[in-house]
Structure formats: C-alpha cells, structure tokens
Write a protein that holds these residues in place. Structure first.
Motif, PDB file in Angstrom:
ATOM      1  N   ARG A  90       0.850  -1.153   0.030  1.00  0.00           N
ATOM      2  CA  ARG A  90      -0.025   0.160   0.028  1.00  0.00           C
ATOM      3  C   ARG A  90       0.955   1.275  -0.053  1.00  0.00           C
ATOM      4  O   ARG A  90       1.926   1.193   0.489  1.00  0.00           O
ATOM      5  CB  ARG A  90      -0.749   0.082   1.226  1.00  0.00           C
ATOM      6  CG  ARG A  90      -1.788  -1.511   1.324  1.00  0.00           C
ATOM      7  CD  ARG A  90      -2.610  -1.344   0.424  1.00  0.00           C
ATOM      8  NE  ARG A  90      -3.604  -2.472   0.351  1.00  0.00           N
ATOM      9  CZ  ARG A  90      -3.345  -3.614  -0.268  1.00  0.00           C
ATOM     10  NH1 ARG A  90      -2.788  -3.965  -1.174  1.00  0.00           N
ATOM     11  NH2 ARG A  90      -4.270  -4.534  -0.205  1.00  0.00           N
ATOM     12  N   THR A  91       0.188   2.171  -0.165  1.00  0.00           N
ATOM     13  CA  THR A  91       1.110   3.724  -0.411  1.00  0.00           C
ATOM     14  C   THR A  91       0.206   4.901  -0.113  1.00  0.00           C
ATOM     15  O   THR A  91      -1.097   4.876  -0.247  1.00  0.00           O
ATOM     16  CB  THR A  91       1.594   3.943  -1.457  1.00  0.00           C
ATOM     17  OG1 THR A  91       2.384   5.300  -1.553  1.00  0.00           O
ATOM     18  CG2 THR A  91       0.614   4.309  -2.691  1.00  0.00           C
ATOM     19  N   THR A  92       0.774   5.548   0.958  1.00  0.00           N
ATOM     20  CA  THR A  92       0.112   6.719   1.428  1.00  0.00           C
ATOM     21  C   THR A  92       0.293   7.934   0.791  1.00  0.00           C
ATOM     22  O   THR A  92       1.857   8.087   0.725  1.00  0.00           O
ATOM     23  CB  THR A  92       0.285   6.985   3.029  1.00  0.00           C
ATOM     24  OG1 THR A  92      -0.263   5.797   3.787  1.00  0.00           O
ATOM     25  CG2 THR A  92      -0.434   8.346   3.572  1.00  0.00           C
ATOM     26  N   VAL A  93      -0.312   8.736  -0.027  1.00  0.00           N
ATOM     27  CA  VAL A  93       0.085  10.005  -0.499  1.00  0.00           C
ATOM     28  C   VAL A  93      -1.164  11.075  -0.377  1.00  0.00           C
ATOM     29  O   VAL A  93      -2.283  10.586  -0.689  1.00  0.00           O
ATOM     30  CB  VAL A  93       0.457   9.532  -1.984  1.00  0.00           C
ATOM     31  CG1 VAL A  93       1.736   8.788  -2.447  1.00  0.00           C
ATOM     32  CG2 VAL A  93      -0.696   8.911  -2.947  1.00  0.00           C
ATOM     33  N   PRO A 101       1.361  -2.252  -7.145  1.00  0.00           N
ATOM     34  CA  PRO A 101       1.546  -1.346  -8.189  1.00  0.00           C
ATOM     35  C   PRO A 101       0.273  -0.669  -8.692  1.00  0.00           C
ATOM     36  O   PRO A 101      -1.158  -1.260  -8.291  1.00  0.00           O
ATOM     37  CB  PRO A 101       1.854  -2.245  -9.231  1.00  0.00           C
ATOM     38  CG  PRO A 101       2.381  -3.484  -8.752  1.00  0.00           C
ATOM     39  CD  PRO A 101       1.470  -3.819  -7.376  1.00  0.00           C
ATOM     40  N   VAL A 102       0.342   0.442  -9.134  1.00  0.00           N
ATOM     41  CA  VAL A 102      -0.759   1.072  -9.912  1.00  0.00           C
ATOM     42  C   VAL A 102      -1.546   0.166 -10.762  1.00  0.00           C
ATOM     43  O   VAL A 102      -1.314  -0.293 -11.735  1.00  0.00           O
ATOM     44  CB  VAL A 102      -0.504   2.532 -10.518  1.00  0.00           C
ATOM     45  CG1 VAL A 102      -1.531   3.257 -11.311  1.00  0.00           C
ATOM     46  CG2 VAL A 102       0.503   3.427  -9.885  1.00  0.00           C
ATOM     47  N   ASN A 103      -3.013   0.030 -10.096  1.00  0.00           N
ATOM     48  CA  ASN A 103      -3.820  -0.688 -10.940  1.00  0.00           C
ATOM     49  C   ASN A 103      -5.340  -0.071 -11.151  1.00  0.00           C
ATOM     50  O   ASN A 103      -5.380   1.225 -10.803  1.00  0.00           O
ATOM     51  CB  ASN A 103      -4.271  -1.988 -10.166  1.00  0.00           C
ATOM     52  CG  ASN A 103      -4.989  -1.969  -8.882  1.00  0.00           C
ATOM     53  OD1 ASN A 103      -5.360  -1.013  -8.551  1.00  0.00           O
ATOM     54  ND2 ASN A 103      -4.527  -3.148  -8.025  1.00  0.00           N
ATOM     55  N   LEU A 180       1.733  -0.197 -15.298  1.00  0.00           N
ATOM     56  CA  LEU A 180       0.447   0.099 -14.904  1.00  0.00           C
ATOM     57  C   LEU A 180      -0.268  -1.418 -15.174  1.00  0.00           C
ATOM     58  O   LEU A 180      -0.175  -2.031 -16.105  1.00  0.00           O
ATOM     59  CB  LEU A 180      -0.221   1.027 -15.533  1.00  0.00           C
ATOM     60  CG  LEU A 180       0.461   2.258 -15.617  1.00  0.00           C
ATOM     61  CD1 LEU A 180      -0.508   3.540 -16.353  1.00  0.00           C
ATOM     62  CD2 LEU A 180       0.851   2.974 -14.115  1.00  0.00           C
ATOM     63  N   ARG A 181      -1.374  -1.461 -14.188  1.00  0.00           N
ATOM     64  CA  ARG A 181      -2.429  -2.771 -14.469  1.00  0.00           C
ATOM     65  C   ARG A 181      -3.694  -2.161 -14.781  1.00  0.00           C
ATOM     66  O   ARG A 181      -4.420  -1.616 -13.882  1.00  0.00           O
ATOM     67  CB  ARG A 181      -2.160  -3.728 -13.268  1.00  0.00           C
ATOM     68  CG  ARG A 181      -0.967  -4.459 -12.988  1.00  0.00           C
ATOM     69  CD  ARG A 181      -0.903  -5.138 -11.712  1.00  0.00           C
ATOM     70  NE  ARG A 181       0.390  -5.907 -11.696  1.00  0.00           N
ATOM     71  CZ  ARG A 181       0.723  -6.307 -10.223  1.00  0.00           C
ATOM     72  NH1 ARG A 181      -0.295  -6.553  -9.394  1.00  0.00           N
ATOM     73  NH2 ARG A 181       1.949  -7.066 -10.369  1.00  0.00           N
ATOM     74  N   PHE A 182      -4.338  -2.752 -15.717  1.00  0.00           N
ATOM     75  CA  PHE A 182      -5.598  -2.262 -16.066  1.00  0.00           C
ATOM     76  C   PHE A 182      -6.878  -3.331 -15.591  1.00  0.00           C
ATOM     77  O   PHE A 182      -7.814  -3.971 -16.436  1.00  0.00           O
ATOM     78  CB  PHE A 182      -5.935  -1.961 -17.497  1.00  0.00           C
ATOM     79  CG  PHE A 182      -5.132  -0.795 -17.580  1.00  0.00           C
ATOM     80  CD1 PHE A 182      -5.472   0.560 -17.389  1.00  0.00           C
ATOM     81  CD2 PHE A 182      -3.846  -0.767 -18.521  1.00  0.00           C
ATOM     82  CE1 PHE A 182      -4.598   1.566 -17.705  1.00  0.00           C
ATOM     83  CE2 PHE A 182      -3.184   0.103 -18.986  1.00  0.00           C
ATOM     84  CZ  PHE A 182      -3.472   1.411 -18.502  1.00  0.00           C
ATOM     85  N   SER A 183      -6.636  -3.942 -14.478  1.00  0.00           N
ATOM     86  CA  SER A 183      -7.404  -4.621 -13.488  1.00  0.00           C
ATOM     87  C   SER A 183      -7.518  -4.482 -12.044  1.00  0.00           C
ATOM     88  O   SER A 183      -6.447  -3.668 -11.492  1.00  0.00           O
ATOM     89  CB  SER A 183      -6.823  -6.272 -13.723  1.00  0.00           C
ATOM     90  OG  SER A 183      -5.660  -6.549 -13.196  1.00  0.00           O
ATOM     91  N   TYR A 184      -7.948  -5.316 -11.140  1.00  0.00           N
ATOM     92  CA  TYR A 184      -7.824  -5.044  -9.791  1.00  0.00           C
ATOM     93  C   TYR A 184      -6.985  -5.776  -9.233  1.00  0.00           C
ATOM     94  O   TYR A 184      -6.892  -5.861  -7.871  1.00  0.00           O
ATOM     95  CB  TYR A 184      -9.527  -4.896  -9.300  1.00  0.00           C
ATOM     96  CG  TYR A 184     -10.175  -4.182  -9.754  1.00  0.00           C
ATOM     97  CD1 TYR A 184     -10.187  -2.840  -8.994  1.00  0.00           C
ATOM     98  CD2 TYR A 184     -11.290  -4.343 -10.544  1.00  0.00           C
ATOM     99  CE1 TYR A 184     -10.861  -1.720  -9.450  1.00  0.00           C
ATOM    100  CE2 TYR A 184     -12.185  -3.300 -10.880  1.00  0.00           C
ATOM    101  CZ  TYR A 184     -11.906  -2.036 -10.519  1.00  0.00           C
ATOM    102  OH  TYR A 184     -12.855  -0.888 -10.862  1.00  0.00           O
TER     103      TYR A 184
END
Length: 386
Positions: A90-93, A101-103, A180-184
């Motif tokens: 997880r990331t906190t921003v 990763p970004v999904n 990038l991932r275009f899924s969950y």
C-alpha cells in the motif's frame, strides 16, 4: 586448477551467492572456506527472532522470495519449508491510502472515476504526453507512459527519496520495471512461486552451508593476503573492493532503519510506502505480517530512509548512473582479465538481483567452475554479462 586433487576454494561472503556455490563445490569433493565479515550468515536476507515479541524480523529490510525458475524453487525447498506468501503493498500519498502497483482501483481512486479496463486504458493514453519521442530519463518515460498526475502522485516523490536524485537524472529504463495494471489484481509479483521461509532465510542459508566440506569463518574478512592459500576464490563482495578501488568507488544507496514497537497491529499490512516528498522516509514494514501463519501480540516495524552509501555502510542498491558506466566498464574489463577468481552476486557483478536470480546465477557459476576443473580449462571470472 587441476582435476587430479581436491581444490581449496575461498568464498568471500555467506549470502545466497556464496553459500550456494560453496555447497555445490563441497558436494563435488572440494574443500571450501567461507569468509563472512558479519557475525551471521545470509547477508542482507538475514532474519532473526525479535527477543521481545518473537516476531521473525528481516533485519536488512523485507525479502519476499518469488520465482518462475523451477530449478531454483526446488533448490530452496531442499533446505527449508517455504510458506506461500502473496506480497501486497500500500502507499500513502496526499492524505489517502492507495494500492500498489498502480492498478484499476488506484486509477479510479485517484481520478475519482469508475472506469472499466478498456476505458482506463484509453483514459491513461489521453493523459500521456505524446509530444515526448524517445524518453531520455525516468521523468520523460513516466510522462510519456502515464501522464503527469499519476507520475507526480506515485513516482516523483518516492523516486527522489529512494535514489537521492531528480528523476531527470535517472535512466528511463528504471521505470520499465513498473507497469500499470488495468485490472484489480494487487499482488505485487506475478511469479507462480511466491513464498517466505517458515523459519527465516538465515535458517535456509545455514542449512546450505551445513556440509563437512565447508568451513565458515564469521566476523572475518577475506583479504589479499589470504589468496595465496587457495587454488580459487569466489568473490561476492563489492566489485571495486577486490581491486582496492583503483578506478574510483562505485555508487550504492544504503538504508537507515528506525524501529517502531507497539502492541497489536500498527499498519494493518506488511509494507506501507510513503510517496509524498515532504515525508522523509520511503516506507514502513511491519514484520509480523510477513509470517501470517504466526500470531504475535506485540509488533515490531522499521521505518526506512534511503541515502547514499559511504565507507562502512551496508550497500543495498547499485546506482548505475550514466556517468558511472565508464568506471564500471573499467572494473568489468579488469574482472574478466583476472584469473583464479569468480565474481558473483549483487555486489560482485554490480547489478540489482532478486534472490531467485542470485541463486540461479550461483548454480550456473558453480557448474562452470566444476566444468573447468573437470576439463582442466581456465575458469571464467564472470559467468554473466554484467
């Protein structure tokens, strides 16, 4: 080197590289002495029980074993019990928590949308900077790949903190490892085998080194004066250190750890990244979450801050910037010209290596050494194109 007698081989470093090679050579009947400057084996993979909480701590930062190499997977299972572990980060921003990763969920959260996979692909393509031709650096690669909003939220601050450099100074190739991932799907790795040793990495390395043909000398450096007493050396220390830094020092990043102790659960996950530039550290790891098959009332976490490694620091990540390539090339050429020594591992070849690749290359190097002995031919000093 000759095949008419057992060889006396020195291995510098008791991490995975050194241990795997030592074991393979010892099993072939050779006499191996492993030198380790630290007071424990397993290198940066070292794990130990925290005496207060009994949590298995990854002393030099989290290590998750993941591989698609069946030979490597069989090898580690020979020396310990590997427990399935699906790593999630997880990331906190900007005051919110996101998945890495970004999904698809990350994208929909950040842009406050409800896009499906194809819609998200088209949306990100529209965000991307099409005016950039061939990206010259990390920042241009990111802007061309995903656009400014995603880049600034999840990559700009974290990258500056991790590498201590502006993203414009970092090679574009670094970002190619972060798709990038275009899924969950939020599993950090895609390999079919993902696990953590039930009893820790140190127990596995100890088991690898447990052979009558291997002698391990802890808290002992392997020096130039020692070399005359051995037929061959295996060097997993820093590449430039073997040559006494004759061409200058190769750059590394190191990590500082700040301990956090609490009762119960501190993060609720194994790793939380912090992407905001004003937050000085890069991530916090809560180590009991790396062993979900155990239960602990207390918890121990480590907050990580990255900085340039100095003399005496533990090197973690080779920097490999463009301006360092000339110096690196000099060391690689010098290494290839060496005799009676084999350079291995992250430090010995000056490359970032995952554990499975480290083991695979160590097995290849050991096989190469034994082949050269059997056929009475010179042993290559580098078995990889570093």
């Amino acid at each position: 080197m000759t095949r008419t007698r057992a060889l006396r081989v020195a291995v510098a470093g008791a991490g995975f590289s050194g241990a795997v090679i030592a074991r393979r050579l010892a099993e072939a009947g050779h006499d191996v002495v492993v030198f380790e400057t630290r007071d424990h084996v397993a290198g940066n993979c070292h794990t130990e029980r925290d005496p207060e909480t009994q949590v298995m701590v990854h002393r030099y930062g989290p290590h998750i074993f993941h591989t698609g190499d069946e030979r490597v997977w069989a090898y580690v299972n020979r020396f310990g019990t590997m427990m399935p572990f699906n790593h999630r980060v997880r990331t906190t921003v900007e005051g919110r928590v996101y998945l890495l990763p970004v999904n698809l969920l990350t994208i929909n959260q950040l842009f406050e949308t409800t896009l499906g996979p194809d819609e998200a692909k088209a949306f990100i393509a529209d965000q991307a900077d099409s005016s950039i031709g061939e990206p010259r650096n990390f920042e241009e690669q990111a802007l061309k790949f995903m656009g400014r909003r995603l880049y600034e939220a999840f990559f700009l601050g974290y990258t500056r903190k991790q590498w201590g450099l502006a993203p414009t100074e970092i090679p574009a190739s670094v970002l190619k490892r972060l798709p990038l991932r275009f899924s969950y799907e939020d599993s950090y790795f895609h390999h079919p085998h993902q696990a953590i040793p039930r009893d820790g990495y140190t127990a596995i390395v100890e088991a690898i080194l447990d052979h009558p043909g291997i002698t391990v000398q802890l808290s002992t450096a392997y020096t130039a004066a020692d070399r005359a007493g051995f037929d061959h050396s295996v060097w997993s220390g820093p590449l430039d250190a073997w040559f006494d830094h004759r061409y200058g020092r190769l750059g590394y990043r190191t990590l500082d750890f700040e301990e956090i102790r609490a009762v119960g659960d501190h993060l609720g996950c194994a790793v939380m990244n912090y992407g905001d530039l004003e937050v000085p550290y890069t991530r916090i790891a809560e180590h009991k979450h790396f062993a979900p098959w155990e239960e602990h009332e207390g918890t121990v976490c480590f907050r990580e801050t990255s900085r340039l490694a100095g003399e005496g620091d533990t090197p973690y990540y080779p920097i490999r910037l463009a301006e360092d390539k000339g110096v690196l090339r000099q060391y690689l050429d010098a290494a290839r010209a060496e005799t009676r020594v084999t350079f291995v591992g992250r430090l010995g070849t000056y490359r970032y290596l995952d554990m499975d690749v480290t083991i695979a290359e160590a097995l290849t190097a050991a096989d190469g050494i034994l082949h050269a002995v059997e056929h009475d031919t010179p042993v290559p000093s580098l078995f990889v194109d570093a």
